[in-house]
Design a protein around this motif. Sequence first.
Motif, short mmCIF file in Angstrom:
data_model
loop_
_atom_site.label_atom_id
_atom_site.label_comp_id
_atom_site.label_asym_id
_atom_site.label_seq_id
_atom_site.Cartn_x
_atom_site.Cartn_y
_atom_site.Cartn_z
N SER A 195 0.85 -1.20 0.00
CA SER A 195 0.00 0.00 0.00
C SER A 195 0.88 1.24 0.00
CB SER A 195 -0.90 0.00 1.24
OG SER A 195 -0.12 0.10 2.41
N SER A 196 0.26 2.40 -0.21
CA SER A 196 1.01 3.66 -0.18
C SER A 196 1.63 3.88 1.19
CB SER A 196 0.09 4.82 -0.55
OG SER A 196 -1.05 4.85 0.30
N GLU A 197 0.95 3.47 2.26
CA GLU A 197 1.52 3.59 3.61
C GLU A 197 2.75 2.71 3.76
OE1 GLU A 197 -1.64 3.02 2.92
OE2 GLU A 197 -2.60 4.89 3.57
N ASN A 198 2.70 1.50 3.18
CA ASN A 198 3.88 0.63 3.21
C ASN A 198 5.07 1.28 2.51
OD1 ASN A 198 1.87 -2.35 2.64
ND2 ASN A 198 2.32 -1.30 4.55
N LEU A 203 9.51 -4.54 -5.71
CA LEU A 203 8.41 -3.59 -5.59
C LEU A 203 7.26 -4.05 -6.48
CD1 LEU A 203 7.86 -0.94 -4.12
CD2 LEU A 203 8.55 0.27 -6.17
N HIS A 204 6.16 -4.46 -5.81
CA HIS A 204 5.02 -5.02 -6.53
C HIS A 204 3.75 -4.47 -5.88
CE1 HIS A 204 3.46 -8.81 -8.77
NE2 HIS A 204 2.61 -7.83 -8.84
N VAL A 205 3.10 -3.53 -6.55
CA VAL A 205 1.95 -2.86 -5.93
C VAL A 205 0.69 -2.94 -6.78
CG1 VAL A 205 3.42 -1.25 -4.67
CG2 VAL A 205 2.59 -0.63 -6.93
N GLN A 206 0.69 -3.70 -7.86
CA GLN A 206 -0.42 -3.62 -8.79
C GLN A 206 -1.71 -4.24 -8.26
OE1 GLN A 206 1.18 -5.68 -12.16
NE2 GLN A 206 0.62 -7.70 -11.40
N HIS A 207 -1.67 -4.97 -7.14
CA HIS A 207 -2.88 -5.57 -6.59
C HIS A 207 -3.50 -4.76 -5.46
CE1 HIS A 207 -1.82 -9.87 -8.14
NE2 HIS A 207 -2.26 -9.06 -9.07
N VAL A 208 -3.01 -3.55 -5.24
CA VAL A 208 -3.54 -2.72 -4.17
C VAL A 208 -4.57 -1.75 -4.75
CG1 VAL A 208 -2.94 -1.11 -2.32
CG2 VAL A 208 -1.37 -2.95 -2.94
N VAL A 209 -5.67 -1.57 -4.03
CA VAL A 209 -6.78 -0.78 -4.55
C VAL A 209 -6.34 0.63 -4.90
CG1 VAL A 209 -9.01 0.23 -3.95
CG2 VAL A 209 -8.51 -2.13 -3.31
N ASP A 210 -5.52 1.27 -4.05
CA ASP A 210 -5.17 2.66 -4.30
C ASP A 210 -4.09 2.82 -5.36
OD1 ASP A 210 -3.28 1.54 -2.73
OD2 ASP A 210 -3.06 3.21 -1.35
N PHE A 211 -3.66 1.70 -5.99
CA PHE A 211 -2.69 1.80 -7.06
C PHE A 211 -3.16 1.09 -8.32
CE2 PHE A 211 0.38 2.93 -3.75
CZ PHE A 211 1.00 4.00 -4.38
N GLU A 212 -4.44 0.90 -8.49
CA GLU A 212 -4.95 0.31 -9.72
C GLU A 212 -4.66 1.25 -10.89
OE1 GLU A 212 -6.18 -2.51 -10.49
OE2 GLU A 212 -6.47 -3.42 -8.52
N ASP A 213 -3.87 0.75 -11.87
CA ASP A 213 -3.56 1.49 -13.08
C ASP A 213 -2.86 2.82 -12.81
OD1 ASP A 213 -4.81 -0.49 -14.63
OD2 ASP A 213 -6.76 0.42 -14.29
N GLY A 269 5.58 6.37 -8.05
CA GLY A 269 6.69 7.30 -8.18
C GLY A 269 6.53 8.50 -7.28
N PRO A 270 7.39 9.50 -7.43
CA PRO A 270 7.34 10.67 -6.54
C PRO A 270 6.03 11.44 -6.60
CG PRO A 270 9.41 10.58 -7.76
CD PRO A 270 8.53 9.53 -8.35
N SER A 271 5.36 11.45 -7.75
CA SER A 271 4.11 12.21 -7.84
C SER A 271 2.94 11.46 -7.24
CB SER A 271 3.81 12.56 -9.31
OG SER A 271 3.62 11.37 -10.07
N SER A 272 2.92 10.12 -7.36
CA SER A 272 1.81 9.34 -6.80
C SER A 272 2.01 9.04 -5.32
CB SER A 272 1.62 8.04 -7.59
OG SER A 272 2.80 7.27 -7.56
N ALA A 311 8.44 -4.74 -10.35
CA ALA A 311 7.50 -5.66 -10.98
C ALA A 311 6.15 -5.01 -11.22
CB ALA A 311 7.33 -6.91 -10.11
N SER A 312 6.05 -3.70 -11.07
CA SER A 312 4.82 -2.95 -11.34
C SER A 312 5.18 -1.68 -12.08
CB SER A 312 4.10 -2.60 -10.03
OG SER A 312 3.66 -3.75 -9.38
N ARG A 313 4.18 -1.08 -12.70
CA ARG A 313 4.40 0.16 -13.44
C ARG A 313 4.92 1.25 -12.51
NH1 ARG A 313 -0.96 1.83 -15.68
NH2 ARG A 313 0.24 3.57 -16.50
N VAL A 314 5.95 1.96 -12.96
CA VAL A 314 6.54 3.01 -12.14
C VAL A 314 6.79 4.24 -12.99
CG1 VAL A 314 7.67 1.36 -10.59
CG2 VAL A 314 8.90 2.19 -12.61
N GLU A 315 6.97 5.35 -12.32
CA GLU A 315 7.43 6.57 -12.98
C GLU A 315 8.94 6.52 -13.12
OE1 GLU A 315 6.18 9.75 -10.51
OE2 GLU A 315 4.06 9.17 -10.52
#
Length: 466
Positions: A181-184, A199-209, A213-216, A232-236
């Motif tokens: 999660s973003s808190e993690n 780093l794998h965050v694509q299954h967390v609700v607040d990071f869907e699509d 990165g620094p802006s998110s 392992a997930s989309r990044v800036e």
Amino acid sequence: MSTLSSMPDEVLKLMMQHVPLKDRLGSCCLVSRRMHGAATAATQDMQLGYDRQSAFDSALLYLTKYGEHLTKLELAEFHRGLLRPPCEHLQHLALGGRISMQLGMGHGQPGVLHGLTKLTHLELRGNLQDVAGGAVVDNLSSLVHLQHLDLNPAYRWVGGLSDATLRCLQQLTYLQVSCLSSENLLQLGGLTNLRGLCLHVQHVVDFEDIAVGPSSVPGLAFPTCLQKLVLASRVEAGLLSLLPANLQELQVLCGVEGPAEGPGSLLSCIARLQHLTVLRLHPDDTVLPPSGPAYSALTASSNLVYFDVSYFRWPEGAWKYVFPAGRRLPHLKCLIFQARWPAWRDSELTSLVSCCPGLCDVDTLSLLPGQHVSELRKLTALTRLRVNYATVDSASFEECMVGLAVVTQLRSLQVRYVRQVDQSAPVAALLPLTSLTALSALEIEWYPRVEDEYGPLQFTDTKVRT
């Protein structure tokens, strides 16, 4: 037996380590109490995988009773759930396969992790279940000695680790979780012992699509001791600018969002990582510059040992920037290109040889029929080579084999080519390869081209290995 009885316990234990596990924990344990003690003392590392539930239950029952010396346990495949720990002094536990786990107290059972306070290495790859009283991951907070944590459940799991859990896991040196999660993410900088991170965050609700990165995630930071990062997930692209300059291994396995080149781009961020020894780039939708010197950033680190850029969309002439004349990568051993195009030019092959004199493994070079490849002979450490040839007729195929035959130090050779006619390569064309006296593995793959009913030439799915 009289000889065995006179042996010291330590010698008997060493002997038991060479006895197959089934016999050691079976017939050997029944001989005497001393033999039983030596057999169990020699069993500190076990890997179990049973298709039959009854066989697994029997092995687990034995471990519960006699596994007092067991420190490492890996359970791979079984049907029903695991409800309790087999022994409480485990230091390394890996659970996977078709497994359903209850991690904490609930339903009148203590849970798999209950009492395993000595764990330093934990891998959970099954179906994580919630129990009464909170999320399953909250039960990790008691594992204060944990150094390696890998949570990759078989099914979608949303929620991430709790803040309290991460604060308790200050000894972590490696972390891989299927969702953060973003808190993690904001707590990563506080894990001062962390050396490796996936780093794998694509299954967390607040990071869907949403790219991380620094802006998110304002305030995102990484510990200065981080040496390995797997994205392992989309990044800036800007996320890479936050990495410590002494990072040694970087793997980008998903898309990277950002400018094509210049400040803040993927390549400019890689250029500042001068201590990289491993660089693996498999982005799925990364925007790269159409051409130009920006590609030289990929080999900016002279410490590279492993370089894998399989899925880049390379423009024509890019190789002269990746391996420019005058650059030296003396430690590079393994080089992987899975793309067919663009083909290497003779001058680019010459630059590659002078740039990377210690290459041992090259996969894959896209070459033109009849191309002069004798430069590869200068790579005296090169033992494994894979090449691609396109639209090769019978005559030029033989010429290709003659060219490869000069690289006499090869032990493994793979040739993949596309033919203009639907027929296998004549055996006689392979005769030049008999000069490769060190060769122990040879693979020839051919993909014929046939006339399609709609007109244009297309590749068929035929593949033949010789």
